[in-house]
Design an enzyme around this catalytic site. Structure first.
Site, PDB file in Angstrom:
ATOM      1  N   ASP A 137       0.857  -1.178   0.000  1.00 14.78           N
ATOM      2  CA  ASP A 137       0.000   0.000   0.000  1.00 14.78           C
ATOM      3  C   ASP A 137       0.901   1.239   0.000  1.00 14.78           C
ATOM      4  OD1 ASP A 137      -2.306   1.652   0.370  1.00 14.78           O
ATOM      5  OD2 ASP A 137      -1.954   1.634   2.530  1.00 14.78           O
ATOM      6  N   ASP A 152      -2.187  -0.456   5.879  1.00 16.07           N
ATOM      7  CA  ASP A 152      -2.451   0.150   7.190  1.00 16.07           C
ATOM      8  C   ASP A 152      -3.921   0.367   7.512  1.00 16.07           C
ATOM      9  OD1 ASP A 152      -2.609   2.359   5.193  1.00 16.07           O
ATOM     10  OD2 ASP A 152      -2.950   3.560   6.988  1.00 16.07           O
ATOM     11  N   ASP A 184      -0.256   5.144   1.035  1.00 12.80           N
ATOM     12  CA  ASP A 184      -0.530   6.057   2.147  1.00 12.80           C
ATOM     13  C   ASP A 184      -0.631   5.303   3.471  1.00 12.80           C
ATOM     14  OD1 ASP A 184      -1.233   8.878   0.879  1.00 12.80           O
ATOM     15  OD2 ASP A 184      -2.137   7.351  -0.399  1.00 12.80           O
TER      16      ASP A 184
END
Length: 259
Positions: free
Chosen positions: A20, A196, A22
């Site tokens: 991922d 996240d 961000d």
């Protein structure tokens, strides 16, 4: 530099690495365009891409063009807009059929007009309504967007960290990883995915279902079996992998890719 947690899985020459962006490779910012790319990140990713013979891809909610801009001149295999668009290892662009976003777009534009602290991010096949600067508007944003969703077809709502995403139905980070894993050079490898947010859980489920490893970056409940405390710790883990992996060919030199 933070030390990588010893409990994270080892990246080997047989790994298919999915990351991922961000909150995983870069820290979250007040606005999506304000994220700061850590010095050396593009170089680390380029070297991992080379040493894994091309089996590294970004899997993000961002537009592909945004990711390319942040990491320029590096171009990687990437899934954007939560799997609705992909660029394969050979540079082929694959997109979901466009969905009718008229109702949700109208609702989001109305909210932004009344509450300027909100930010509407238009994408190619999706849109994101950010409320990081107005967290007190979370319930209102969810209510309005869910009502607009009921008047639409072929669209799904995803609720992430201070953002509401509307995207084509049936596509996710999990489906993106599954597509990559059916293609060279990812096929036959052991997938590892780090993310996240709640929107990464589909990716975690996808890799663990086929015997891979999922890494949750930061706090919060998750089905991922590995945990990494911060972006800086994940960066240290990636850098340690560069040091431990043997050198290999240079797929980053293929047409359309620049290291």
């Amino acid at each position: 530099m933070s030390m990588p947690p010893e409990t994270l899985p080892r990246i080997t020459p047989e790994t298919a690495l999915f990351l991922d962006f961000d909150g995983t490779l870069v820290s979250l910012a007040a606005q999506p365009e304000l994220v700061e790319v850590p010095q050396g990140l593009a170089g680390t990713l380029a070297e991992l891409h080379r040493r894994l013979n091309g089996a590294l891809a970004l899997v993000s909610g961002r537009r592909l063009s945004d990711l390319d801009t942040f990491l320029a001149p590096l171009l990687l295999p990437v899934a954007g807009e939560h799997g609705a668009q992909r660029r394969t290892a050979d540079g082929l662009m694959v997109s979901a059929p466009p969905a009718d976003l008229a109702q949700v777009l109208q609702a989001a534009e109305g909210l932004v007009a009344r509450h300027p602290a909100l930010k509407l991010e238009r994408k190619n096949l999706a849109l994101s309504l950010h409320y990081r600067q107005a967290p007190e508007l979370e319930d209102l944003c969810l209510q309005v967007m869910r009502e607009a969703l009921e008047r639409s077809q072929g669209i799904e709502l995803m609720h992430g960290k201070c953002v509401i995403d509307l995207k084509p139905e049936g596509f996710s980070k999990g489906t993106a990883i599954a597509f990559f894993m059916s293609e060279a050079p990812f096929a036959g490898r052991v997938p590892v995915f780090a993310g996240d947010d709640v929107t990464d859980e589909a990716g975690f489920e996808a890799v663990q279902r086929i015997g891979g490893h999922a890494i949750k970056v930061g706090p919060g409940p998750s089905l991922a079996q590995h945990r990494c405390a911060s972006v800086s710790q994940l960066a240290a883990w990636l850098q340690s992998a560069v040091a431990s992996l043997p050198g290999s060919g240079s797929p980053a030199s293929r047409p359309g890719f620049a290291a």
